[in-house]
Design a protein around this motif. Sequence first.
Motif, short mmCIF file in Angstrom:
data_model
loop_
_atom_site.label_atom_id
_atom_site.label_comp_id
_atom_site.label_asym_id
_atom_site.label_seq_id
_atom_site.Cartn_x
_atom_site.Cartn_y
_atom_site.Cartn_z
N PHE A 288 -3.44 1.09 12.83
CA PHE A 288 -3.53 0.01 11.85
C PHE A 288 -4.27 0.46 10.60
N ARG A 289 -5.35 1.21 10.83
CA ARG A 289 -6.13 1.70 9.68
C ARG A 289 -5.30 2.67 8.85
N ARG A 290 -4.46 3.46 9.57
CA ARG A 290 -3.59 4.39 8.85
C ARG A 290 -2.58 3.63 8.00
N LEU A 291 -2.05 2.54 8.54
CA LEU A 291 -1.10 1.73 7.79
C LEU A 291 -1.76 1.13 6.54
N VAL A 292 -2.99 0.66 6.69
CA VAL A 292 -3.72 0.12 5.55
C VAL A 292 -3.96 1.20 4.51
N SER A 293 -4.35 2.39 4.99
CA SER A 293 -4.61 3.51 4.08
C SER A 293 -3.34 3.91 3.32
N ASP A 294 -2.21 3.93 4.04
CA ASP A 294 -0.94 4.26 3.39
C ASP A 294 -0.59 3.23 2.32
N PHE A 295 -0.79 1.95 2.65
CA PHE A 295 -0.50 0.90 1.67
C PHE A 295 -1.38 1.03 0.44
N GLU A 296 -2.69 1.25 0.65
CA GLU A 296 -3.62 1.37 -0.48
C GLU A 296 -3.26 2.57 -1.34
N SER A 297 -2.85 3.68 -0.69
CA SER A 297 -2.47 4.87 -1.46
C SER A 297 -1.25 4.60 -2.32
N LYS A 298 -0.25 3.92 -1.71
CA LYS A 298 0.95 3.59 -2.47
C LYS A 298 0.65 2.61 -3.60
N GLU A 299 -0.24 1.65 -3.33
CA GLU A 299 -0.59 0.67 -4.36
C GLU A 299 -1.34 1.34 -5.51
N LEU A 300 -2.22 2.28 -5.18
CA LEU A 300 -2.94 3.02 -6.22
C LEU A 300 -1.96 3.82 -7.07
N HIS A 301 -1.01 4.48 -6.40
CA HIS A 301 -0.01 5.26 -7.13
C HIS A 301 0.83 4.35 -8.03
N ARG A 302 1.19 3.16 -7.50
CA ARG A 302 1.99 2.23 -8.29
C ARG A 302 1.23 1.77 -9.53
N ARG A 303 -0.06 1.45 -9.37
CA ARG A 303 -0.86 1.01 -10.52
C ARG A 303 -1.04 2.12 -11.53
N GLU A 304 -1.24 3.35 -11.05
CA GLU A 304 -1.38 4.48 -11.97
C GLU A 304 -0.10 4.71 -12.75
N GLU A 305 1.02 4.60 -12.04
CA GLU A 305 2.31 4.79 -12.71
C GLU A 305 2.56 3.69 -13.72
N LEU A 306 2.19 2.44 -13.36
CA LEU A 306 2.35 1.32 -14.28
C LEU A 306 1.46 1.51 -15.51
#
Length: 337
Positions: A204-222
């Motif tokens: 579960f923690r890995r899933l949260v970490s993956d989501f946060e990483s993708k969200e950070l990448h999305r915000r940086e790209e935006l």
Amino acid sequence: MNAREAMTSPVISAAGNTPVRDIAELLLKNHISAVPILDGNGAPIGMVSEGDLIGRDETESDARREWWLMLLAEGELLSSDFLSHLRRPERVASDIMSKPVITVGEDTDTGEIARLLAAYRIKRVPVVRNGQVIGIVSRENLLRTLVSAEHHHDVKPKEGVVARALEDALAPLKWRFERPRHETEPHRAPTTQPDDASSAAADFRRLVSDFESKELHRREELRHNVEEEQQHKAAELIGKHISEASWRNLIHGARAAAEQGLKEFMLLRFPSQLCGDDGRAINAPDPDWPATLRGEAAEVYLRGRQDLKPHGFHLAARVMDFPDGVPGDIGLFLVWG
């Protein structure tokens, strides 16, 4: 012809902290009548001409004329009082320069440049590329262009230029709407359900970490896309100039706002990148914020100062938004309330 073909280059320039006496020597040595004042990045922040050195009023004229006398009196004996006066701390270029600066892009047509010189009652404009000065177009340059045009009056534009330019402009949209549907939508992997309902907390923690990483990448790209769009918009506005019809429309818009009971009207909204300091002086606010304006923003401000301030209007600037905590768009307002 355009600015690139008519301009004088390279450009003799000076920094804002250059002593006025050095500016005078620069003009005399190079047989020129004005120099652009540049910041540390090579962007224009003002212009110093002979008129700025000699002075616009009688008091300034008397004081500054002495610097010219000193420069022109080489080899002559001067009184000790006069020499003592000249050794006093001098003002620097930023104290006397005309600002903000009207600039043009290297592709600006010489006819448009002539209109700008007449509209703003100036004798020259810096030519900028990526915000940096690469040349100067003066009245003399325009006269030479006119003479050259007389000798080449029979030259005709190449056929198909307009059509090709239009096709190039529409190409990105054409590709977007004509490409196969499978290219427009990213492939999505099928969602699978875990077989073990008692998955470990580590999963579960890995899933949260993956989501946060993708969200950070999305915000940086935006954020990166927004910055690119703002920089592109700023580059367009650097080379854009306000026409007489556009100016009249702005005045009509301000009158309509007053009829609705409003006390101000936004003349222009532009990205903070169009300011020489990315909008920091406007956000401060610093009374010298007009000196940071560039391109169309500088033109609108100067036109308002020239045509409207004598009639009781005021000009103000405000930061309209703060993406990621830094100044975003700037609003330039005409105020009568």
